[in-house]
Motif scaffolding. Structure first.
Motif, PDB file in Angstrom:
ATOM      1  N   PHE A 306      17.621  -4.063  -5.793  1.00 46.13           N
ATOM      2  CA  PHE A 306      17.337  -3.718  -7.078  1.00 46.13           C
ATOM      3  C   PHE A 306      18.892  -2.658  -7.587  1.00 46.13           C
ATOM      4  CE2 PHE A 306      16.604   0.295  -9.318  1.00 46.13           C
ATOM      5  CZ  PHE A 306      15.964   1.011 -10.518  1.00 46.13           C
ATOM      6  N   GLN A 307      19.407  -2.680  -6.182  1.00 45.72           N
ATOM      7  CA  GLN A 307      20.966  -1.778  -6.928  1.00 45.72           C
ATOM      8  C   GLN A 307      21.667  -2.907  -7.108  1.00 45.72           C
ATOM      9  OE1 GLN A 307      20.080   1.836  -5.721  1.00 45.72           O
ATOM     10  NE2 GLN A 307      21.547   1.725  -7.435  1.00 45.72           N
ATOM     11  N   THR A 308      21.526  -3.910  -7.126  1.00 45.99           N
ATOM     12  CA  THR A 308      22.148  -5.240  -7.153  1.00 45.99           C
ATOM     13  C   THR A 308      22.077  -5.429  -8.581  1.00 45.99           C
ATOM     14  OG1 THR A 308      22.623  -6.149  -4.912  1.00 45.99           O
ATOM     15  CG2 THR A 308      23.446  -7.812  -7.468  1.00 45.99           C
ATOM     16  N   ALA A 309      21.510  -4.728  -8.946  1.00 42.53           N
ATOM     17  CA  ALA A 309      20.825  -5.253 -10.581  1.00 42.53           C
ATOM     18  C   ALA A 309      21.418  -4.524 -10.898  1.00 42.53           C
ATOM     19  CB  ALA A 309      19.605  -5.570 -10.861  1.00 42.53           C
ATOM     20  N   ALA A 310      21.579  -3.045 -10.709  1.00 37.30           N
ATOM     21  CA  ALA A 310      21.692  -1.359 -11.521  1.00 37.30           C
ATOM     22  C   ALA A 310      23.266  -1.884 -11.294  1.00 37.30           C
ATOM     23  CB  ALA A 310      21.006  -0.395 -10.959  1.00 37.30           C
ATOM     24  N   ILE A 311      23.967  -2.270 -11.145  1.00 43.80           N
ATOM     25  CA  ILE A 311      25.183  -1.904 -10.756  1.00 43.80           C
ATOM     26  C   ILE A 311      25.811  -3.140 -11.730  1.00 43.80           C
ATOM     27  CG2 ILE A 311      27.810  -2.176  -9.391  1.00 43.80           C
ATOM     28  CD1 ILE A 311      25.772   0.499  -9.388  1.00 43.80           C
ATOM     29  N   ILE A 312      25.200  -4.215 -10.942  1.00 46.72           N
ATOM     30  CA  ILE A 312      26.280  -6.006 -12.454  1.00 46.72           C
ATOM     31  C   ILE A 312      26.040  -5.379 -13.547  1.00 46.72           C
ATOM     32  CG2 ILE A 312      24.783  -7.204 -11.411  1.00 46.72           C
ATOM     33  CD1 ILE A 312      26.547  -9.843 -11.386  1.00 46.72           C
ATOM     34  N   SER A 313      24.759  -5.077 -14.177  1.00 46.94           N
ATOM     35  CA  SER A 313      24.235  -5.040 -15.391  1.00 46.94           C
ATOM     36  C   SER A 313      24.882  -3.563 -16.149  1.00 46.94           C
ATOM     37  CB  SER A 313      22.791  -4.938 -15.319  1.00 46.94           C
ATOM     38  OG  SER A 313      21.968  -3.686 -14.760  1.00 46.94           O
ATOM     39  N   THR A 314      25.250  -3.006 -15.189  1.00 45.25           N
ATOM     40  CA  THR A 314      25.784  -1.392 -15.428  1.00 45.25           C
ATOM     41  C   THR A 314      25.173  -0.747 -15.900  1.00 45.25           C
ATOM     42  OG1 THR A 314      27.164  -2.092 -17.872  1.00 45.25           O
ATOM     43  CG2 THR A 314      28.427  -2.540 -15.852  1.00 45.25           C
ATOM     44  N   THR A 315      23.686  -1.054 -15.211  1.00 43.07           N
ATOM     45  CA  THR A 315      22.466  -0.186 -16.098  1.00 43.07           C
ATOM     46  C   THR A 315      22.459   1.304 -15.265  1.00 43.07           C
ATOM     47  OG1 THR A 315      21.024  -2.206 -15.701  1.00 43.07           O
ATOM     48  CG2 THR A 315      20.297   0.508 -15.961  1.00 43.07           C
ATOM     49  N   GLY A 316      22.596   1.330 -13.922  1.00 43.62           N
ATOM     50  CA  GLY A 316      23.223   2.538 -13.253  1.00 43.62           C
ATOM     51  C   GLY A 316      21.866   3.456 -12.439  1.00 43.62           C
ATOM     52  N   PHE A 317      20.711   2.921 -13.023  1.00 44.48           N
ATOM     53  CA  PHE A 317      19.202   3.490 -11.937  1.00 44.48           C
ATOM     54  C   PHE A 317      19.287   3.201 -10.538  1.00 44.48           C
ATOM     55  CE2 PHE A 317      16.020   1.788 -15.589  1.00 44.48           C
ATOM     56  CZ  PHE A 317      16.534   3.153 -16.037  1.00 44.48           C
ATOM     57  N   PHE A 332      29.717  -4.596  -0.913  1.00 48.14           N
ATOM     58  CA  PHE A 332      29.512  -5.233  -1.772  1.00 48.14           C
ATOM     59  C   PHE A 332      29.190  -4.689  -3.107  1.00 48.14           C
ATOM     60  CE2 PHE A 332      27.502  -7.768   1.613  1.00 48.14           C
ATOM     61  CZ  PHE A 332      28.531  -8.836   1.363  1.00 48.14           C
ATOM     62  N   ILE A 333      28.577  -2.796  -3.080  1.00 48.59           N
ATOM     63  CA  ILE A 333      27.966  -2.111  -3.992  1.00 48.59           C
ATOM     64  C   ILE A 333      29.589  -2.232  -5.217  1.00 48.59           C
ATOM     65  CG2 ILE A 333      27.237   0.441  -4.968  1.00 48.59           C
ATOM     66  CD1 ILE A 333      24.960  -1.285  -4.814  1.00 48.59           C
ATOM     67  N   PHE A 334      30.743  -1.849  -4.130  1.00 47.61           N
ATOM     68  CA  PHE A 334      32.003  -0.992  -4.340  1.00 47.61           C
ATOM     69  C   PHE A 334      32.405  -2.539  -4.910  1.00 47.61           C
ATOM     70  CE2 PHE A 334      37.021  -1.426  -4.416  1.00 47.61           C
ATOM     71  CZ  PHE A 334      37.042  -0.237  -4.679  1.00 47.61           C
ATOM     72  N   PHE A 335      32.476  -3.611  -5.207  1.00 45.80           N
ATOM     73  CA  PHE A 335      33.312  -4.969  -5.405  1.00 45.80           C
ATOM     74  C   PHE A 335      32.320  -5.628  -6.834  1.00 45.80           C
ATOM     75  CE2 PHE A 335      34.570  -5.771  -1.077  1.00 45.80           C
ATOM     76  CZ  PHE A 335      36.023  -5.909  -1.703  1.00 45.80           C
ATOM     77  N   LEU A 336      30.705  -5.349  -6.840  1.00 48.82           N
ATOM     78  CA  LEU A 336      30.216  -5.178  -7.995  1.00 48.82           C
ATOM     79  C   LEU A 336      30.815  -3.975  -9.195  1.00 48.82           C
ATOM     80  CD1 LEU A 336      26.919  -5.389  -7.030  1.00 48.82           C
ATOM     81  CD2 LEU A 336      27.461  -7.197  -7.771  1.00 48.82           C
ATOM     82  N   PHE A 337      31.268  -3.354  -9.313  1.00 49.28           N
ATOM     83  CA  PHE A 337      31.954  -2.163  -9.763  1.00 49.28           C
ATOM     84  C   PHE A 337      32.749  -2.759 -10.759  1.00 49.28           C
ATOM     85  CE2 PHE A 337      29.772   1.580  -8.180  1.00 49.28           C
ATOM     86  CZ  PHE A 337      29.495   2.431  -8.963  1.00 49.28           C
ATOM     87  N   GLY A 348      28.484  -3.617 -19.215  1.00 48.00           N
ATOM     88  CA  GLY A 348      29.835  -3.255 -20.108  1.00 48.00           C
ATOM     89  C   GLY A 348      30.546  -3.704 -18.597  1.00 48.00           C
ATOM     90  N   GLY A 349      32.148  -3.047 -18.217  1.00 51.49           N
ATOM     91  CA  GLY A 349      32.925  -3.925 -17.116  1.00 51.49           C
ATOM     92  C   GLY A 349      33.252  -5.409 -17.564  1.00 51.49           C
ATOM     93  N   VAL A 350      33.867  -5.729 -16.727  1.00 55.20           N
ATOM     94  CA  VAL A 350      35.020  -6.488 -17.262  1.00 55.20           C
ATOM     95  C   VAL A 350      34.319  -7.754 -17.766  1.00 55.20           C
ATOM     96  CG1 VAL A 350      36.964  -8.410 -15.791  1.00 55.20           C
ATOM     97  CG2 VAL A 350      36.622  -6.110 -15.695  1.00 55.20           C
ATOM     98  N   LYS A 351      33.284  -8.443 -17.116  1.00 53.00           N
ATOM     99  CA  LYS A 351      32.326  -9.336 -17.717  1.00 53.00           C
ATOM    100  C   LYS A 351      32.725 -10.811 -17.487  1.00 53.00           C
ATOM    101  CE  LYS A 351      30.130  -7.008 -21.338  1.00 53.00           C
ATOM    102  NZ  LYS A 351      31.115  -5.767 -21.536  1.00 53.00           N
TER     103      LYS A 351
END
Length: 481
Positions: A306-317, A332-337, A348-351
């Motif tokens: 859940f948290q991987t999808a939330a951060i990589i998709s920039t949803t933030g849930f 791992f969470i930090f690098f997803l940013f 969002g993000g770099v893509k």
């Protein structure tokens, strides 16, 4: 472009945004929140009247836009829409401070989802629905919606879409940009409706399902629960949101190819394959790192995916506060940013595609060292890519990093510690939402000083509009003929 044409486009966009107030108005009527109604009805009536007046006054005139004009229209459209979207929050006194109301609106439209509110459950249902709806409008793009609904903007429409959409390559997969915009919005609406049904079946109320569908498909993250999705404590709801956050991070063009039966385009899409691979690796790594924290593999898998999808998709849930996870899982969470979703998605993000091009070009440089007379190109989708796209990506990533550094300095100047300031900068420019430290998933942005909030709002808008659309106005060359 004349001033009349400029105002005609801007008020058309505000008119469309105003028309979408109908959803919170219906919610206010259903929940008997009559005191909130004027906060929506007055701005709604004003925007619609102005939009209609300018529409009929110039309906026989075609609008032609230069490149400069397109940047100007899109930048002001997002600024004006954000200010307009803040009116119901401010007029209703749900957020009595104008800077905070504007923040919430900017955070909503840019799909950042970083709230200044400590208690969203005390807000009227209609206000919470509007907060989530700003994600939905901003996710696919308010200008793209305007181009889809107003054929009169078809002239110059492609330039408008280019200034708003994400990714290093802008294109259209149908002959007309209006048709392309309609196709994308149709897919977007279908995803929203499908998630709405699934969340309702999983146990959410219709209202909550609608609100969280807006936030998920728009990759925003606003919720009407203080504990976000974690408030439901449901594995089924977590799985549904995880799936749709993943889907929202995919290039929407691929869904068009899927419906058209062009499966080869999907199989050969480099970005999609890398996107799936990254998620698999990060979910597995995070799950293994969190096994001790959650006491079992599958329990860890639920929260880590859940948290991987939330951060990589920039949803933030959030379903958990990752700042209490194992250090490796936090890494791992930090690098997803730094990543973000796919180009042409609502994230969002770099893509992902830019990182693919970056590493492919780095590999080519190593090969050139070994084979000085060799000819190497960046291959994407089993085809040789244009050389100029490498320069485009290099320029974008340099500018992105500079904005993150500058935003970090602004954060430290406001007395945030370096870790909080840096991850906060990544979150603002990447439109993620939560960060680390004082801006973690259990915190909010309400305590920040007004000046820093102002800069963060600029960073959110710049990140959502792929930097150039907002930053180009600071270059003197923009004003030269």
């Amino acid at each position: 472009m004349t001033l009349f044409s400029f105002l005609r486009i801007e008020f058309s966009i505000l008119g469309i945004v105003g028309a979408t107030f109908v959803f919170p108005v219906v919610a206010a009527l259903c929940y008997k929140e009559y005191s909130v109604l004027p906060a929506f009805l007055i701005p709604m009536a004003a925007a619609l009247l102005l939009a209609l007046a300018f529409y009929f006054a110039g309906r026989k005139k075609k609008i032609a836009l230069s490149t400069r004009g397109a940047f100007l229209v899109v930048a002001f459209a997002w600024i004006c829409a954000s200010a307009y979207g803040a009116l119901p929050l401010f007029i209703s006194r749900a957020i009595p401070n104008w800077v905070d109301a504007l923040w919430e609106s900017v955070s909503g439209f840019t799909t950042t989802g970083a709230t200044i509110l400590s208690d969203v459950e005390c807000l009227p249902n209609s206000i919470n629905l509007w907060r989530a709806e700003t994600h939905w409008l901003g996710g696919m793009g308010i200008v793209a919606l305007t181009v889809a609904l107003f054929p009169l903007l078809g002239v110059g429409g492609f330039q408008l879409i280019k200034a708003e959409t994400t990714g290093p390559e802008k294109g259209k997969f149908t002959p007309k940009i209006t048709t392309t915009a309609k196709a994308l919005w149709t897919i977007y609406v279908l995803f929203t409706c499908l998630e709405l049904v699934l969340l309702k079946l999983a146990g959410m109320s219709f209202f909550d399902a609608l609100l969280h569908s807006f936030s998920t498909v728009g990759t925003g993250g606003f919720s009407n629960k203080n504990a976000s999705i974690g408030a439901y404590n449901s594995a089924a709801i977590d799985a549904i949101c995880t799936t749709f956050m993943f889907l929202a991070g995919v290039n929407f063009t691929l869904y068009f190819y899927l419906l058209a039966g062009k499966l080869k385009e999907i199989r050969e899409n480099t970005e999609f394959k890398v996107y799936v691979g990254i998620i698999f690796v990060f979910v597995l790594g995070m799950t293994l790192a969190n096994v001790g924290h959650y006491g079992g593999f599958f329990h860890s898998l639920r929260f880590s995916s859940f948290q991987t999808a939330a951060i990589i998709s920039t949803t933030g849930f959030a379903t958990a506060d990752y700042t209490f996870w194992a250090p490796l899982a936090q890494a791992f969470i930090f690098f997803l940013f730094f990543l973000g979703g796919s180009s042409g998605s609502t994230s969002g993000g770099v893509k992902i595609i830019r990182w693919v091009i970056f590493f492919k070009q780095a590999n080519n440089e190593f090969l050139k060292t070994l084979h000085p007379h060799g000819v190497f190109s960046v291959r994407l989708n089993n085809r040789a890519g244009r050389k100029d796209i490498v320069f485009n990506v290099a320029a974008f990533m340099t500018l992105y990093l500079l904005l993150v550094v500058l935003t970090t300095l602004c954060g430290t100047a406001a007395n945030l510690d370096l870790g909080t300031a840096f991850t906060g900068a990544l979150s603002m420019v990447g439109n993620v939402g939560p960060a680390f430290g004082e801006l973690g998933p259990s915190c909010n942005y309400g305590f920040l000083p007004a000046a820093l909030k102002g800069w963060y709002m600029f960073a959110m808008l710049a990140g959502r509009l792929e930097l150039y659309t907002m930053i180009i106005f600071f270059f003197p060359e923009f004003y030269k003929k």
